[in-house]
Enzyme design. Structure first.
Site, PDB file in Angstrom:
ATOM      1  N   ARG A  57      64.002 101.349   3.370  1.00 46.23           N
ATOM      2  CA  ARG A  57      64.105 102.343   4.904  1.00 46.23           C
ATOM      3  C   ARG A  57      64.862 100.857   5.318  1.00 46.23           C
ATOM      4  NH1 ARG A  57      59.418 101.576   3.253  1.00 46.23           N
ATOM      5  NH2 ARG A  57      59.717  98.823   2.221  1.00 46.23           N
ATOM      6  N   THR A  58      65.763  99.555   5.246  1.00 42.61           N
ATOM      7  CA  THR A  58      66.830  98.920   5.645  1.00 42.61           C
ATOM      8  C   THR A  58      68.127  99.791   5.060  1.00 42.61           C
ATOM      9  OG1 THR A  58      65.431  97.119   5.057  1.00 42.61           O
ATOM     10  CG2 THR A  58      68.162  97.213   5.347  1.00 42.61           C
ATOM     11  N   LYS A  87      79.575  90.258 -14.074  1.00 40.67           N
ATOM     12  CA  LYS A  87      80.049  89.654 -15.566  1.00 40.67           C
ATOM     13  C   LYS A  87      80.739  88.673 -14.810  1.00 40.67           C
ATOM     14  CE  LYS A  87      82.756  94.488 -14.857  1.00 40.67           C
ATOM     15  NZ  LYS A  87      83.993  95.222 -14.965  1.00 40.67           N
ATOM     16  N   ARG A 108      72.881  92.796   1.797  1.00 46.47           N
ATOM     17  CA  ARG A 108      71.191  92.243   1.302  1.00 46.47           C
ATOM     18  C   ARG A 108      71.178  91.387   0.709  1.00 46.47           C
ATOM     19  NH1 ARG A 108      65.308  94.884   0.921  1.00 46.47           N
ATOM     20  NH2 ARG A 108      65.887  94.595   3.310  1.00 46.47           N
ATOM     21  N   HIS A 136      65.693  88.313   8.025  1.00 49.46           N
ATOM     22  CA  HIS A 136      66.190  89.748   8.138  1.00 49.46           C
ATOM     23  C   HIS A 136      66.399  90.189   9.825  1.00 49.46           C
ATOM     24  CE1 HIS A 136      66.518  93.605   7.410  1.00 49.46           C
ATOM     25  NE2 HIS A 136      65.796  93.418   6.337  1.00 49.46           N
TER      26      HIS A 136
END
Length: 308
Positions: A57-58, A87, A108, A136
């Protein structure tokens, strides 16, 4: 972190004033009502989406928001595996590079505090799309928008936060926003293992917001206007047995609906596992899919505010 106008970064809910919240909510309403008026406002702008944790959704709502505003998007949905972090590159170095390619970065990350670290080195706005068990804030904005749209007000609501409150970044962010409104009361419904953290309870006490802590969901359901249900977050547990002991501890079903007020709503940040029965979906008080769709409009308003 205090915020004025215009916004620079969106890192945590504490940075929003009530007046700024109301401006964003009003603009989101305008976008939802007349989307054509906002088409093309971000022509030529580029959004980079860096997602170190899974998201549906986000990520997609941010991408759709940017595209509907006329901008373009790029990025990765699995940055831990498909970026130079695999890496050994530091988050700070990644942000320094990507901020040279994009006009805004939606991040995120699995580590709490990652968005703040990113903002410290970025030359373009950083939007925190979830940092581990931290915050959030854009989810909290769409939650606030949903409450106002569904109930017609935010001041004076009674809300129950249910489930994994220790690890729930969505409930943490929403509590900070709700504390800016009048005559609130909040119930924290959770077992002790995943109870709301002390810092949030101290924040509410400091701002004279009454709160109650309980494990008895049935006793709370008749008292509230909003039931904000969350899942027990398996990915936050290091001990599988500890997760299994709590999985399914609270479940909203038709029996639960019978205890609720006729106008009260059920919200959920999604995804759900087994904490809301599918039978609840048909009830008009089930607001969680409408809630998810609201993410598009609030994120369009936010991107427009940052980049116009």
């Amino acid at each position: 972190m205090a915020v004025g106008s215009p916004l620079k970064h969106v890192i945590e809910s504490q940075q929003f004033s009530r007046s700024l919240l109301e401006e964003l909510l009003t603009q989101a309403e305008e976008i939802k009502r007349e989307p054509h008026r906002f088409s093309g406002r971000l022509n030529g702008r580029v959004m980079a989406a860096l997602f170190y944790e899974p998201s549906t959704r986000t990520r997609l709502s941010f991408e759709a928001a940017m595209l509907r505003l006329g901008g373009q998007t790029m990025g990765t949905e699995n940055a831990r595996e498909f970026s130079s972090s695999a890496k050994g590159e530091t988050l700070e170095d990644t942000i320094r590079i990507v901020s040279g390619y994009a006009d805004v970065i939606v991040l995120r990350h699995n580590e709490e505090g990652a968005a703040k670290r990113a903002a410290a080195v970025s030359t373009v706005p950083i939007i925190n799309a979830g940092d581990g068990p931290g915050q959030h804030p854009t989810q909290a904005l769409l939650d606030l928008y949903t409450i106002r749209e569904e109930l017609g007000r935010i001041d004076g609501i009674r809300i129950a936060m249910v489930g994994d409150l220790a690890n729930g970044r969505t409930v943490r962010s929403l509590v900070y926003l709700l504390s800016k409104f009048k005559d609130m009361k909040i119930w924290f419904v959770a077992p002790p293992q995943v109870a709301m953290r002390a810092d949030l309870k101290a924040h509410l006490t400091e701002h004279n917001v009454p709160w109650v802590e309980t494990e008895d969901l049935d006793a709370v359901l008749p008292e509230v206007d909003v039931v904000y249900q969350t899942r027990i977050q398996k990915e936050r547990f290091t001990d599988p047995d500890a997760y299994l002991a709590l999985k399914g501890i609270y479940r909203i079903d038709n029996r639960s609906l019978g205890l609720m007020r006729k106008y009260a709503i059920v919200m959920h940040p999604l995804p759900r596992v087994d904490e809301i029965a599918p039978e609840v979906d048909a009830d008009p008080r089930a607001a969680y899919f409408r809630q998810a769709h609201n993410g598009l409009h609030i994120r369009m308003a936010l991107l427009d505010r940052l980049l116009s």
